[in-house]
Write a protein that holds these residues in place. Structure first.
Motif, PDB file in Angstrom:
ATOM      1  N   MET A 119     -12.665   4.924   8.610  1.00 21.45           N
ATOM      2  CA  MET A 119     -12.503   4.668   7.176  1.00 21.45           C
ATOM      3  C   MET A 119     -13.660   5.266   6.381  1.00 21.45           C
ATOM      4  N   ASN A 120     -14.884   5.064   6.846  1.00 23.80           N
ATOM      5  CA  ASN A 120     -16.057   5.619   6.159  1.00 23.80           C
ATOM      6  C   ASN A 120     -15.979   7.132   6.063  1.00 23.80           C
ATOM      7  N   GLU A 121     -15.483   7.766   7.115  1.00 25.15           N
ATOM      8  CA  GLU A 121     -15.382   9.230   7.141  1.00 25.15           C
ATOM      9  C   GLU A 121     -14.220   9.762   6.304  1.00 25.15           C
ATOM     10  N   ASN A 122     -13.256   8.891   5.986  1.00 26.37           N
ATOM     11  CA  ASN A 122     -12.043   9.343   5.294  1.00 26.37           C
ATOM     12  C   ASN A 122     -11.847   8.722   3.910  1.00 26.37           C
ATOM     13  N   GLY A 123     -12.888   8.090   3.369  1.00 23.76           N
ATOM     14  CA  GLY A 123     -12.838   7.607   1.993  1.00 23.76           C
ATOM     15  C   GLY A 123     -12.068   6.327   1.755  1.00 23.76           C
ATOM     16  N   TYR A 124     -12.059   5.421   2.744  1.00 20.69           N
ATOM     17  CA  TYR A 124     -11.380   4.132   2.588  1.00 20.69           C
ATOM     18  C   TYR A 124     -12.379   2.998   2.763  1.00 20.69           C
ATOM     19  N   THR A 125     -12.013   1.840   2.225  1.00 18.83           N
ATOM     20  CA  THR A 125     -12.770   0.617   2.444  1.00 18.83           C
ATOM     21  C   THR A 125     -11.768  -0.512   2.699  1.00 18.83           C
ATOM     22  N   TYR A 126     -12.235  -1.589   3.323  1.00 22.77           N
ATOM     23  CA  TYR A 126     -11.345  -2.731   3.578  1.00 22.77           C
ATOM     24  C   TYR A 126     -10.914  -3.366   2.262  1.00 22.77           C
ATOM     25  N   ASP A 127      -9.673  -3.779   2.203  1.00 23.69           N
ATOM     26  CA  ASP A 127      -9.132  -4.509   1.058  1.00 23.69           C
ATOM     27  C   ASP A 127      -9.155  -5.985   1.451  1.00 23.69           C
ATOM     28  N   ASP A 128     -10.284  -6.608   1.226  1.00 25.40           N
ATOM     29  CA  ASP A 128     -10.515  -7.947   1.757  1.00 25.40           C
ATOM     30  C   ASP A 128      -9.858  -9.082   0.984  1.00 25.40           C
ATOM     31  N   VAL A 129      -8.758  -8.795   0.326  1.00 22.67           N
ATOM     32  CA  VAL A 129      -7.962  -9.861  -0.276  1.00 22.67           C
ATOM     33  C   VAL A 129      -6.661 -10.038   0.500  1.00 22.67           C
ATOM     34  N   ALA A 130      -6.479  -9.254   1.547  1.00 23.68           N
ATOM     35  CA  ALA A 130      -5.206  -9.249   2.277  1.00 23.68           C
ATOM     36  C   ALA A 130      -5.412  -9.609   3.748  1.00 23.68           C
ATOM     37  N   TYR A 131      -4.333 -10.014   4.374  1.00 28.98           N
ATOM     38  CA  TYR A 131      -4.344 -10.370   5.787  1.00 28.98           C
ATOM     39  C   TYR A 131      -4.401  -9.129   6.670  1.00 28.98           C
ATOM     40  N   TYR A 132      -5.064  -9.262   7.800  1.00 29.76           N
ATOM     41  CA  TYR A 132      -5.069  -8.273   8.874  1.00 29.76           C
ATOM     42  C   TYR A 132      -4.022  -8.750   9.880  1.00 29.76           C
ATOM     43  N   PHE A 133      -3.456  -7.825  10.679  1.00 27.64           N
ATOM     44  CA  PHE A 133      -2.588  -8.301  11.756  1.00 27.64           C
ATOM     45  C   PHE A 133      -2.577  -7.333  12.929  1.00 27.64           C
ATOM     46  N   GLU A 134      -2.286  -7.912  14.080  1.00 23.84           N
ATOM     47  CA  GLU A 134      -2.138  -7.148  15.319  1.00 23.84           C
ATOM     48  C   GLU A 134      -0.725  -7.353  15.814  1.00 23.84           C
ATOM     49  N   ARG A 135      -0.134  -6.289  16.345  1.00 23.73           N
ATOM     50  CA  ARG A 135       1.237  -6.335  16.864  1.00 23.73           C
ATOM     51  C   ARG A 135       1.183  -6.225  18.377  1.00 23.73           C
ATOM     52  N   TYR A 136       1.825  -7.180  19.054  1.00 22.31           N
ATOM     53  CA  TYR A 136       1.859  -7.223  20.511  1.00 22.31           C
ATOM     54  C   TYR A 136       3.301  -7.080  20.978  1.00 22.31           C
ATOM     55  N   LYS A 152      -1.368  -2.638  18.531  1.00 20.91           N
ATOM     56  CA  LYS A 152      -1.396  -1.947  17.245  1.00 20.91           C
ATOM     57  C   LYS A 152      -2.110  -2.863  16.251  1.00 20.91           C
ATOM     58  N   ILE A 153      -3.150  -2.319  15.621  1.00 27.56           N
ATOM     59  CA  ILE A 153      -3.997  -3.109  14.727  1.00 27.56           C
ATOM     60  C   ILE A 153      -3.845  -2.585  13.300  1.00 27.56           C
ATOM     61  N   TYR A 154      -3.500  -3.490  12.389  1.00 25.62           N
ATOM     62  CA  TYR A 154      -3.291  -3.143  10.990  1.00 25.62           C
ATOM     63  C   TYR A 154      -4.387  -3.793  10.140  1.00 25.62           C
ATOM     64  N   CYS A 155      -5.154  -2.970   9.437  1.00 25.28           N
ATOM     65  CA  CYS A 155      -6.221  -3.461   8.557  1.00 25.28           C
ATOM     66  C   CYS A 155      -5.897  -3.048   7.126  1.00 25.28           C
ATOM     67  N   PRO A 156      -5.900  -4.010   6.188  1.00 24.34           N
ATOM     68  CA  PRO A 156      -5.616  -3.652   4.797  1.00 24.34           C
ATOM     69  C   PRO A 156      -6.769  -2.819   4.223  1.00 24.34           C
ATOM     70  N   VAL A 157      -6.415  -1.731   3.559  1.00 26.13           N
ATOM     71  CA  VAL A 157      -7.439  -0.814   3.039  1.00 26.13           C
ATOM     72  C   VAL A 157      -7.091  -0.358   1.619  1.00 26.13           C
ATOM     73  N   LYS A 158      -8.090   0.203   0.975  1.00 30.00           N
ATOM     74  CA  LYS A 158      -7.893   0.843  -0.312  1.00 30.00           C
ATOM     75  C   LYS A 158      -8.776   2.090  -0.356  1.00 30.00           C
ATOM     76  N   LYS A 159      -8.368   3.065  -1.126  1.00 25.89           N
ATOM     77  CA  LYS A 159      -9.115   4.304  -1.282  1.00 25.89           C
ATOM     78  C   LYS A 159     -10.360   4.024  -2.109  1.00 25.89           C
ATOM     79  N   ILE A 160     -11.464   4.640  -1.736  1.00 25.06           N
ATOM     80  CA  ILE A 160     -12.722   4.452  -2.482  1.00 25.06           C
ATOM     81  C   ILE A 160     -12.668   5.280  -3.749  1.00 25.06           C
TER      82      ILE A 160
END
Length: 160
Positions: A119-136, A152-160
């Protein structure tokens, strides 16, 4: 590991069991919750796929020294009559990183570190108002800390 950006388009709904513990002891609580979820799956109506479960976390993990929640769930559609003692969660459409992790379940944290670097290398940051989830699914092998485990790991993000 592979990281990509995905956009969800629909509200998704989950029903499951809440695990609550201090972060350092959360693993045992999660194991018990998944056992209970599996044992009680017949009580949950309209499960989309019995072979897929989800671990959902609220955005309160980073630096939290208190109690944290983790939800062990099935996706349902439509939601109907949540069983006694279970919870329901709705995830709104949003942007996520999707990290394809392969390796021992005990090392899943390395996927989050990898995702943060990506994310740091690609211009994103965590969107810490949303849930994270993992798919099994059928490729997820938690027992014996198997090297072939896939999550599969899903992290909420937003563009910086």
């Amino acid at each position: 590991m592979k990281v990509e950006i995905v956009e969800t388009k629909n509200i998704t709904t989950y029903v499951g069991i809440r695990a609550t513990a201090y972060f350092s002891n959360l693993g045992e609580s999660i194991n018990h919750a998944f056992i209970e979820l599996t044992r009680r799956k017949d009580e949950i109506l309209n499960i989309k796929n019995l072979n897929v479960t989800y671990g959902i976390t609220p955005p309160n993990y980073k630096g939290n020294t208190g109690l944290v929640d983790f939800y062990c769930c099935y996706e349902v559609e439509p939601i109907f009559n949540v069983p006694q003692g279970m919870v329901h969660i709705h995830l709104l459409p949003r942007t996520y990183t999707l990290t394809h992790y392969v390796g021992p379940a005990s090392q899943t944290g390395t996927a989050y570190d990898y995702t943060s670097n990506w994310m740091n290398e690609n211009g994103y940051t965590y969107d810490d108002v949303a849930y994270y989830f993992e798919r099994y699914d059928e490729k997820t092998i938690i027992k014996d800390d198997n090297e072939k485990n896939e999550t599969k790991i899903y992290c909420p993000v937003k563009k910086i």
